[in-house]
Enzyme design. Structure first.
Site, PDB file in Angstrom:
ATOM      1  N   SER A  99       0.619  -1.129   0.098  1.00  0.00           N
ATOM      2  CA  SER A  99      -0.033   0.008   0.113  1.00  0.00           C
ATOM      3  C   SER A  99       0.701   1.149  -0.077  1.00  0.00           C
ATOM      4  O   SER A  99       0.288   2.379  -0.201  1.00  0.00           O
ATOM      5  CB  SER A  99      -0.955  -0.027   1.065  1.00  0.00           C
ATOM      6  OG  SER A  99      -0.193   0.026   2.382  1.00  0.00           O
ATOM      7  N   GLU A 119      -6.403   8.830  11.722  1.00  0.00           N
ATOM      8  CA  GLU A 119      -5.042   8.729  12.081  1.00  0.00           C
ATOM      9  C   GLU A 119      -4.350   7.457  11.872  1.00  0.00           C
ATOM     10  O   GLU A 119      -4.243   6.660  12.487  1.00  0.00           O
ATOM     11  CB  GLU A 119      -5.322   8.936  13.900  1.00  0.00           C
ATOM     12  CG  GLU A 119      -5.853  10.259  14.300  1.00  0.00           C
ATOM     13  CD  GLU A 119      -5.703  10.195  15.881  1.00  0.00           C
ATOM     14  OE1 GLU A 119      -5.131  10.894  16.490  1.00  0.00           O
ATOM     15  OE2 GLU A 119      -6.277   9.234  16.217  1.00  0.00           O
ATOM     16  N   HIS A 166       0.225   5.306   6.051  1.00  0.00           N
ATOM     17  CA  HIS A 166      -0.105   5.525   4.820  1.00  0.00           C
ATOM     18  C   HIS A 166      -0.071   7.226   4.666  1.00  0.00           C
ATOM     19  O   HIS A 166      -0.537   7.883   5.651  1.00  0.00           O
ATOM     20  CB  HIS A 166      -1.423   5.007   4.474  1.00  0.00           C
ATOM     21  CG  HIS A 166      -1.427   3.529   4.517  1.00  0.00           C
ATOM     22  ND1 HIS A 166      -2.241   2.793   5.407  1.00  0.00           N
ATOM     23  CD2 HIS A 166      -1.000   2.844   3.596  1.00  0.00           C
ATOM     24  CE1 HIS A 166      -1.874   1.651   5.202  1.00  0.00           C
ATOM     25  NE2 HIS A 166      -1.392   1.475   4.225  1.00  0.00           N
TER      26      HIS A 166
END
Length: 450
Positions: free
Chosen positions: A206, A384, A388
């Site tokens: 990711s 939060e 990422h």
């Protein structure tokens, strides 16, 4: 027998799809945006041209699109299509690398246009034109589908996509362009295949994937904007939540290798999810290292060039403002493997530590997905996320990668744009100077992995 029959039927369908696609689809286009009378050699695209599979091109939504034009049309530059909100234009084309040329501006006014492709892949940022000024830009885009073909183009297998990937713009046999900014004006779009470009494949999780929706972003979707068109093309095959093993098991590596030609690259950045794997013998210097060597070996068999990338840190500070290593020995395993295999190494782990500590615990929040509740649709709780990035953070990580490409003297460094300033992770760009007009596509659900 039933399973064998299903398998044969599946392969037969792939063969049919592959053959049909090769025969039916064009690969070169010239679109004139504006009035229904196109310049010679162009296809007319008006504000009412809605995409359909039968037509093979058009806007995904025509709401709010407007046409601006001069009374007497002399060329494709004399009219344009504009909108007060971002708009998407899509063209059905087979997978491959393509040179895309966009003509931007207004012969009667000003413009400001940002251009992205597929899943928010950045190519042109805030291109401004003065009144009457027209600018032309070219960039090189990779288009992919999930079918795996052999050397003769025959379908033999398929990437095992996750449910959420089905709606991604980057698995659909289409080039989708997003025109964004305060006053986007598009006069023309031209598309032609590029068979010669060095393809820079990206594999990872990711933190690398082309994140499809705001506010999430990764370095893989920012780095195309740093390369000159024509000679290099970024092909991002990363996906959220992946490990080295799952990337291989889903046939993602097999797909990359099926497309790879001698001299192409594969950047390999995993670790965030690999470190969570459990089991006897599982660890950074055992299973993880063995998988890295497998990737390296398979790329070299194709005449490709593997590049190992250590995972960036998570945003985790101690009381003194220093980064805590939450990735254990996984980055070090990458460094050791790179040395043993004589593979180029981008030490993003080291660079990110310097950059995060330069920001500090407070300023670093601005680089990650930290937002109050109700900032985005359906987001009833604050976000939060210390793994990422938002678009600013992703761009700064991409700057680290680009600087490393230059520092370790990878041959593709010569294909970078010439005006890129040197980047010191100890002195990251100011967030106040970051500009990113948001896409209309937004989601509050965080990507897989952490």
């Amino acid at each position: 027998m039933k399973c064998m029959y299903c398998r044969l039927l599946f392969v037969a369908l792939l063969l049919f799809q592959s053959a049909f696609t090769a025969k039916a689809q064009q690969t070169s286009f010239k679109f004139d945006f504006g009035k229904d009378k196109a310049a010679p050699g162009y296809i007319a695209v008006t504000a009412q041209t809605l995409y359909s599979d039968s037509k093979g091109y058009g806007f995904l939504d025509t709401t709010g699109l407007q046409t601006r034009f001069v009374f007497k049309k002399a060329s494709c530059k004399d009219d344009n299509i504009t909108s007060a909100k971002p708009f998407f234009f899509s063209v059905k084309i087979p997978e491959g690398n393509y040179d895309v040329t966009v003509v931007l501006g207004d012969v009667q006014g000003t413009s400001a246009t940002t251009v992205r492709a597929e899943c928010r892949r950045l190519f042109l940022q805030n291109i401004r034109t003065k009144k009457g000024e027209i600018k032309t830009f070219t960039f090189t885009v990779h288009i992919k589908d999930s079918i795996i073909r052999d050397a003769n183009g025959i379908a033999v297998d398929k990437v095992k996509l996750k449910a959420r990937e089905i709606n991604y713009f980057h698995w659909d046999n289409q080039l989708t362009l997003e025109f964004n900014d305060t006053l986007a004006k598009v006069c023309a779009v031209e598309i032609k295949p590029n068979k010669k470009a060095t393809t820079i494949f990206l594999s990872g999780n990711s933190t690398v994937v082309d994140q499809d929706r705001e506010p999430w972003a990764s370095w893989g979707q920012m780095i195309p904007s740093f390369f000159e068109p024509g000679n290099s093309c970024i092909a991002n095959y990363a996906e959220s939540g992946e490990t080295l093993n799952s990337f291989k098991a889903a046939n993602r590596l097999k797909k990359v290798l099926s497309l790879m030609k001698a001299g192409d690259y594969l950047f390999i950045e995993f670790g965030h999810n690999d470190m969570k794997q459990k089991g006897e013998g599982v660890g950074p210097f055992t299973t993880y290292k063995a998988s890295l060597k497998y990737f390296i070996s398979e790329v070299r068999k194709k005449g490709g060039i593997p590049v190992l990338v250590t995972s960036m840190h998570r945003r985790s500070f101690d009381s003194a403002g220093h980064i805590i290593n939450t990735l254990l020995e996984y980055p070090e395993a990458v460094r050791v493997t790179a040395k043993e295999e004589n593979v180029a190494l981008v030490d993003l782990n080291a660079m990110s530590k310097i950059m995060y500590e330069a920001w500090g615990p407070v300023k670093s929040v601005k680089a990650f997905v930290h937002y109050p509740a109700n900032t985005f649709p359906g987001q009833d709780k604050k976000l939060e996320d210390n793994t990422h990035f938002n678009t600013y953070g992703a761009y700064e990580i991409a700057r680290c990668i680009v600087q490393a490409i230059q520092d370790i003297k990878l041959p593709i460094a010569k294909n970078l744009k010439k005006n890129i300033p040197a980047f010191d992770p100890a002195k990251p760009d100011s967030v106040e100077n970051w500009y990113w007009p948001q896409s209309v596509l937004k989601v509050a659900v965080k990507p897989d992995g952490n």
